[in-house]
Design a protein around this motif. Structure first.
Motif, PDB file in Angstrom:
ATOM      1  N   LEU A 210      53.345  62.363  15.758  1.00 52.94           N
ATOM      2  CA  LEU A 210      54.620  61.642  15.731  1.00 52.94           C
ATOM      3  C   LEU A 210      54.764  60.674  16.903  1.00 52.94           C
ATOM      4  O   LEU A 210      55.795  59.983  16.989  1.00 52.94           O
ATOM      5  N   ASN A 211      53.761  60.667  17.791  1.00 52.13           N
ATOM      6  CA  ASN A 211      53.842  59.830  18.986  1.00 52.13           C
ATOM      7  C   ASN A 211      55.134  60.148  19.760  1.00 52.13           C
ATOM      8  O   ASN A 211      55.909  59.256  20.142  1.00 52.13           O
ATOM      9  N   GLY A 212      55.340  61.465  19.962  1.00 52.59           N
ATOM     10  CA  GLY A 212      56.560  61.919  20.599  1.00 52.59           C
ATOM     11  C   GLY A 212      56.371  62.316  22.049  1.00 52.59           C
ATOM     12  O   GLY A 212      55.326  62.064  22.669  1.00 52.59           O
ATOM     13  N   ILE A 213      57.380  62.972  22.589  1.00 51.35           N
ATOM     14  CA  ILE A 213      57.402  63.442  23.977  1.00 51.35           C
ATOM     15  C   ILE A 213      57.422  64.965  23.959  1.00 51.35           C
ATOM     16  O   ILE A 213      58.272  65.579  23.287  1.00 51.35           O
ATOM     17  N   LEU A 214      56.517  65.580  24.700  1.00 51.06           N
ATOM     18  CA  LEU A 214      56.390  67.037  24.727  1.00 51.06           C
ATOM     19  C   LEU A 214      57.048  67.596  25.987  1.00 51.06           C
ATOM     20  O   LEU A 214      56.723  67.178  27.107  1.00 51.06           O
ATOM     21  N   LEU A 215      57.972  68.537  25.804  1.00 51.32           N
ATOM     22  CA  LEU A 215      58.650  69.219  26.917  1.00 51.32           C
ATOM     23  C   LEU A 215      58.478  70.729  26.751  1.00 51.32           C
ATOM     24  O   LEU A 215      58.279  71.229  25.648  1.00 51.32           O
ATOM     25  N   ARG A 216      58.586  71.426  27.879  1.00 46.51           N
ATOM     26  CA  ARG A 216      58.445  72.885  27.854  1.00 46.51           C
ATOM     27  C   ARG A 216      59.583  73.533  28.634  1.00 46.51           C
ATOM     28  O   ARG A 216      60.164  72.917  29.526  1.00 46.51           O
ATOM     29  N   SER A 217      59.844  74.821  28.272  1.00 45.81           N
ATOM     30  CA  SER A 217      60.850  75.612  28.981  1.00 45.81           C
ATOM     31  C   SER A 217      60.173  76.834  29.593  1.00 45.81           C
ATOM     32  O   SER A 217      59.400  77.524  28.905  1.00 45.81           O
ATOM     33  N   PRO A 218      60.447  77.103  30.906  1.00 48.73           N
ATOM     34  CA  PRO A 218      61.318  76.346  31.815  1.00 48.73           C
ATOM     35  C   PRO A 218      60.710  75.006  32.186  1.00 48.73           C
ATOM     36  O   PRO A 218      59.485  74.862  32.180  1.00 48.73           O
ATOM     37  N   PRO A 219      61.539  74.017  32.512  1.00 46.69           N
ATOM     38  CA  PRO A 219      61.022  72.673  32.797  1.00 46.69           C
ATOM     39  C   PRO A 219      60.179  72.649  34.064  1.00 46.69           C
ATOM     40  O   PRO A 219      60.209  73.582  34.882  1.00 46.69           O
ATOM     41  N   ALA A 220      59.446  71.570  34.221  1.00 50.61           N
ATOM     42  CA  ALA A 220      58.524  71.458  35.362  1.00 50.61           C
ATOM     43  C   ALA A 220      59.254  71.464  36.696  1.00 50.61           C
ATOM     44  O   ALA A 220      58.686  71.874  37.718  1.00 50.61           O
ATOM     45  N   SER A 221      60.519  71.073  36.696  1.00 56.32           N
ATOM     46  CA  SER A 221      61.268  71.002  37.959  1.00 56.32           C
ATOM     47  C   SER A 221      61.539  72.374  38.565  1.00 56.32           C
ATOM     48  O   SER A 221      61.763  72.479  39.778  1.00 56.32           O
ATOM     49  N   ILE A 222      61.502  73.436  37.789  1.00 60.28           N
ATOM     50  CA  ILE A 222      61.770  74.784  38.319  1.00 60.28           C
ATOM     51  C   ILE A 222      60.678  75.780  37.952  1.00 60.28           C
ATOM     52  O   ILE A 222      60.787  76.961  38.312  1.00 60.28           O
ATOM     53  N   SER A 223      59.652  75.363  37.234  1.00 55.02           N
ATOM     54  CA  SER A 223      58.636  76.320  36.761  1.00 55.02           C
ATOM     55  C   SER A 223      57.867  76.949  37.916  1.00 55.02           C
ATOM     56  O   SER A 223      57.314  78.048  37.771  1.00 55.02           O
ATOM     57  N   GLN A 224      57.810  76.290  39.103  1.00 55.52           N
ATOM     58  CA  GLN A 224      57.086  76.862  40.237  1.00 55.52           C
ATOM     59  C   GLN A 224      57.770  78.104  40.789  1.00 55.52           C
ATOM     60  O   GLN A 224      57.154  78.872  41.544  1.00 55.52           O
ATOM     61  N   TRP A 225      59.030  78.321  40.458  1.00 55.79           N
ATOM     62  CA  TRP A 225      59.758  79.509  40.940  1.00 55.79           C
ATOM     63  C   TRP A 225      59.787  80.634  39.906  1.00 55.79           C
ATOM     64  O   TRP A 225      60.495  81.622  40.078  1.00 55.79           O
ATOM     65  N   ARG A 226      59.031  80.478  38.858  1.00 54.32           N
ATOM     66  CA  ARG A 226      59.063  81.480  37.784  1.00 54.32           C
ATOM     67  C   ARG A 226      58.601  82.850  38.268  1.00 54.32           C
ATOM     68  O   ARG A 226      59.212  83.876  37.936  1.00 54.32           O
ATOM     69  N   THR A 227      57.541  82.904  39.062  1.00 58.33           N
ATOM     70  CA  THR A 227      57.042  84.196  39.551  1.00 58.33           C
ATOM     71  C   THR A 227      58.040  84.877  40.475  1.00 58.33           C
ATOM     72  O   THR A 227      58.067  86.114  40.565  1.00 58.33           O
ATOM     73  N   VAL A 228      58.841  84.089  41.182  1.00 61.55           N
ATOM     74  CA  VAL A 228      59.851  84.673  42.075  1.00 61.55           C
ATOM     75  C   VAL A 228      60.906  85.417  41.271  1.00 61.55           C
ATOM     76  O   VAL A 228      61.267  86.569  41.582  1.00 61.55           O
TER      77      VAL A 228
END
Length: 382
Positions: A210-228
């Motif tokens: 579809l030539n779209g935009i791929l996003l994920r949850s949690p977003p990249a702006s907070i994913s580094q704190w997921r292990t915390v």
């Protein structure tokens, strides 16, 4: 009360089959052996003499019953006879009643009004309590660990911000998000499912098609704190993932104005794992289908389509082993606890507004992609 005289009656009365009785009228002394105006003679009943069951030699002389006296059932000992009044004897008194036992509890009268109000409040809640405890119904549900709105989410993050510095950073990003967000003109498609159901492969293929935009949850702006936050208690952990959805919504609003948006997990994943974690037991123990926990938050941007990828449990385990990636805590529990996995999958299916469109991801990649594109074309307008 009737006083019965058996040994005091004369032989003529006894021969006639009569008995002399006292009706115990006012002024009559039942212990007086002198006949008074209240004495009357009545016929004896048929059969054994019920008024004189004890013979003279076994009962002595005197009256058979007195107020408070017990019947004599055997020979009278000498110490029970009156020496100065032949023909009479002391009757053994009936044993006194046992003293009442100690009260286990006592309610002071001054507190009865408060007790009445509490009982009234309990009565108003009784039908709901009975429905919860009815056979086959889930027991009392624990406190909801998933905040129902962004406002409740901010409040929970503030409570732990002093102890967890990362919570303060997440809260700062959340405060920058608009309260009411709307998507652009391009469709927003969400892919949900357990690990190793093919989400990464399918989302990338759909994004390229579809030539779209791929996003994920949690977003990249907070994913580094997921292990915390994964090591924190469940309410704080769920608050982090819920905050990630609201932060992601602001990214979706911007991206949907440029191209179709493909999302790898969104709110449904956060809610499904929360419900399955809070509930213990089988699928039947989940909250009812119409429960509010399955509702999409009113202040969160909604997608156009949610696709739930499913595979056979054995096939999913095989794919996990083939990937060789490190397992998350939730994935480890999914593999070890089949009931937990069933609760997660059933929670996905019960989500509404929007509901999940289930897709069997067991066939080849090409077949799965073809099915997904047909559903997108059916439900989304380009």
């Amino acid at each position: 009360m009737v006083l019965e005289l058996s040994d005091h009656q004369d032989s003529a009365t006894r021969a006639r089959g009569n008995v002399t009785r006292c009706c115990w009228k006012s002024g009559c002394r039942g212990w007086d052996l002198t006949p008074r105006g209240c004495w009357r003679t009545e016929p004896l009943p048929a059969g054994p003499n019920a008024f004189n069951p004890v013979p003279r030699r076994r009962g002595g002389h005197g009256r058979r019953a007195l107020r408070g006296a017990a019947p004599c059932s055997g020979l009278v000992p000498a110490d029970r006879l009156f020496p100065d009044q032949p023909g009479q004897f002391r009757f053994p008194l009936a044993p006194p009643p046992p003293p009442p036992g100690p009260l286990r509890f006592a309610l002071p009268l001054v507190r009865l009004p408060a007790l009445g109000s509490r009982l009234s409040a309990l009565g108003s809640r009784l039908p709901a309590m009975l429905r919860r405890c009815a056979p086959g119904s889930p027991g009392p549900r624990p406190a909801r660990a998933l905040p129902p709105s962004a406002r409740a989410l901010r409040q929970r993050l503030r409570q732990c911000a002093e102890r967890i510095p990362e919570a303060e950073a997440v809260l700062d990003l959340l405060e920058k998000c608009p309260e009411h967000q709307s998507k652009g003109g391009f469709p927003v498609i969400v892919f949900e499912g357990l690990d190793a159901t093919g989400k990464t492969t399918v989302t990338q293929a759909v994004k390229d098609t579809l030539n779209g935009i791929l996003l994920r949850s949690p977003p990249a702006s907070i994913s580094q704190w997921r292990t915390v936050f994964d090591d924190e208690p469940t309410p704080i952990k769920r608050a982090f993932y819920a905050a990630g959805n609201y932060i992601l919504a602001s990214e979706i609003a911007k991206a949907s104005t440029q191209a179709p948006v493909i999302i790898d997990r969104y709110w449904h994943s956060t809610a499904a794992y929360t419900i399955a974690t809070e509930t213990s037991g089988k699928v039947q123990d989940l909250p009812p289908v119409q429960d509010e926990v399955y509702q999409w938050p009113e202040d969160l941007l909604k997608p156009d389509l949610v696709l739930l990828l499913t595979v056979d449990p054995e096939e999913r385990v095989r794919r996990l082993r083939h990937r060789g990636l490190e397992k998350t805590k939730e994935e480890t529990e999914l593999e070890a606890n089949s009931l937990f996995r069933q609760r997660v999958e059933e929670s996905y299916r019960r989500m509404v507004n929007p509901a999940c469109q289930e897709v069997d991801a067991s066939p080849s990649k090409e077949e799965v992609l073809k099915t997904v594109l047909q559903l997108i074309k059916k439900h989304c307008a380009f």
